[in-house]
Design a protein around this motif. Structure first.
Motif, PDB file in Angstrom:
ATOM      1  N   LEU A 285      39.192  32.037  39.490  1.00  0.00           N
ATOM      2  CA  LEU A 285      39.387  31.670  38.662  1.00  0.00           C
ATOM      3  C   LEU A 285      39.256  30.840  37.512  1.00  0.00           C
ATOM      4  O   LEU A 285      39.926  31.609  36.890  1.00  0.00           O
ATOM      5  CB  LEU A 285      39.549  29.686  39.439  1.00  0.00           C
ATOM      6  N   GLU A 286      37.436  31.515  36.897  1.00  0.00           N
ATOM      7  CA  GLU A 286      37.317  31.635  35.961  1.00  0.00           C
ATOM      8  C   GLU A 286      37.794  32.428  35.206  1.00  0.00           C
ATOM      9  O   GLU A 286      37.837  32.623  34.282  1.00  0.00           O
ATOM     10  CB  GLU A 286      35.364  31.181  35.654  1.00  0.00           C
ATOM     11  N   LEU A 287      37.810  33.813  35.402  1.00  0.00           N
ATOM     12  CA  LEU A 287      38.444  34.927  35.047  1.00  0.00           C
ATOM     13  C   LEU A 287      39.673  35.368  34.780  1.00  0.00           C
ATOM     14  O   LEU A 287      40.170  35.858  34.010  1.00  0.00           O
ATOM     15  CB  LEU A 287      37.544  35.627  36.528  1.00  0.00           C
ATOM     16  N   GLY A 288      40.294  34.239  35.690  1.00  0.00           N
ATOM     17  CA  GLY A 288      41.928  33.985  34.747  1.00  0.00           C
ATOM     18  C   GLY A 288      42.530  34.406  36.112  1.00  0.00           C
ATOM     19  O   GLY A 288      43.542  35.033  35.825  1.00  0.00           O
ATOM     20  N   ILE A 289      42.889  34.254  37.199  1.00  0.00           N
ATOM     21  CA  ILE A 289      43.452  34.921  38.278  1.00  0.00           C
ATOM     22  C   ILE A 289      44.463  34.922  38.411  1.00  0.00           C
ATOM     23  O   ILE A 289      45.020  33.129  38.428  1.00  0.00           O
ATOM     24  CB  ILE A 289      43.025  35.349  39.291  1.00  0.00           C
ATOM     25  N   THR A 290      46.006  35.633  37.800  1.00  0.00           N
ATOM     26  CA  THR A 290      47.509  34.942  38.279  1.00  0.00           C
ATOM     27  C   THR A 290      47.394  35.683  39.653  1.00  0.00           C
ATOM     28  O   THR A 290      47.634  36.585  39.718  1.00  0.00           O
ATOM     29  CB  THR A 290      47.695  35.068  36.858  1.00  0.00           C
ATOM     30  N   LYS A 291      48.728  35.302  39.586  1.00  0.00           N
ATOM     31  CA  LYS A 291      49.873  35.311  40.758  1.00  0.00           C
ATOM     32  C   LYS A 291      50.804  36.629  40.022  1.00  0.00           C
ATOM     33  O   LYS A 291      50.355  38.180  40.871  1.00  0.00           O
ATOM     34  CB  LYS A 291      51.204  34.941  40.489  1.00  0.00           C
ATOM     35  N   GLU A 292      50.463  37.113  38.716  1.00  0.00           N
ATOM     36  CA  GLU A 292      51.491  38.170  37.966  1.00  0.00           C
ATOM     37  C   GLU A 292      49.969  39.670  38.014  1.00  0.00           C
ATOM     38  O   GLU A 292      50.225  40.781  37.978  1.00  0.00           O
ATOM     39  CB  GLU A 292      51.555  38.369  36.520  1.00  0.00           C
TER      40      GLU A 292
END
Length: 304
Positions: A285-292
């Motif tokens: 989450l802190e590493l910025g995981i996204t659907k893309e």
């Protein structure tokens, strides 16, 4: 699309992530402080020496045995009860005499009614090699896991899983350092087993997180991760509790010889369950995981 994914999570895990970060930082800091100041109480597997298990027909006083050994120039002998008050475990530093002569000398010093049940000897060179090999084994295991998770998921997931595993290992080592519990090859084996257990738990959570990301639209990442954690929570608790029941039986009924092994596994299962819920998931989450990120990763894997 599964409607359950859109439900408000039963437990807001990510909403409590600040407390989890503080808790983990305190545990890691205390462990590192103890490791740097106290170090590990290495067994003869690593530092070399001789281990002798002796039995008496009646209870014996440890102070008397220590005094006898000190008078015989075994000044750093470690003497402790082994299961009962008439069974003694003696640890000696590396000696220049053979095991047979050493056993005869111990029998002579402790009395004729003593029963020598076990004598184990590890030379200092062998102990040093075992120390180096054990460190390399753990390093190779972490590298292999990093490669596997990167291929299976996405690099953010691999960093999250490795962070959780390092978190677990440091805390186990910290507990053994803080309480000066002997660290031997059985404990090392337990740590490697904990790495596998914790990784399996983390992979189950990551699978659900990836699935939820690919199935949902326009929902913030923290909520998707919360849903995934709640959906796998019953499986995580069931697995952990059944494993703990077995380990508690080993710890209390398995005898002194596997006491440290079962203790390391007990700590590892508890900490590993916590880290798979908070440390690994919080890291991605802190590493910025996204659907893309996941879509592009899936496309790159599907290319010939």
């Amino acid at each position: 699309m599964s409607f359950k994914v859109l439900n408000i999570p039963t437990i807001n895990f990510m909403g409590k992530r600040t407390y989890a970060i503080i808790f983990s930082v305190l545990l890691i800091s205390a462990s590192i402080f103890s490791l740097t100041t106290n170090g590990l109480k290495l067994g003869i597997d690593f530092k070399g020496g001789t281990l002798i298990e002796v039995g008496y027909q009646q209870s014996v006083d440890l102070a008397e045995i220590r005094a006898v050994l000190v008078n015989a120039n075994f000044k750093r002998a470690n003497v402790q009860y082994f299961g009962s008050t008439n069974e003694i475990l003696i640890r000696l530093e590396s000696q220049s005499i053979s095991n047979a002569k050493l056993s005869s000398k111990i029998i002579y010093l402790l009395g004729g009614d003593v029963d020598i049940r076990r004598v184990e000897f590890v030379g200092p060179k062998v102990g040093e090699e075992l120390t180096n090999d054990s460190g390399l084994a753990m390093l190779y295991a972490l590298i292999g896991i990093l490669i596997y998770v990167s291929f299976r998921f996405e690099y953010r997931f691999s960093l999250g899983s490795i962070t959780a595993l390092i978190h677990d290992v440091i805390i186990i080592l910290g507990v053994f350092s803080l309480f000066q519990i002997e660290f031997d090859l059985t404990v090392l084996a337990a740590i490697l087993a904990v790495i596998g257990y914790s990784l399996n738990d983390t992979i189950v959570v990551f699978d659900r997180i990836r699935e939820n990301f690919l199935l949902t639209h326009h929902i913030e990442s923290s909520r998707i991760i919360n849903d995934a954690l709640n959906q796998t929570l019953s499986r995580t608790i069931t697995t952990s509790l059944t494993t703990l029941l077995v380990l508690l039986a080993l710890f209390f009924l398995g005898g002194e010889i596997i006491h440290s092994f079962s203790l390391a596994l007990l700590i590892g299962v508890v900490v590993g369950t916590y880290s798979s819920i908070y440390v690994a998931s919080l890291m991605i989450l802190e590493l910025g995981i996204t659907k893309e990120n996941l879509f592009s990763s899936e496309k790159s894997k599907s290319r010939p």
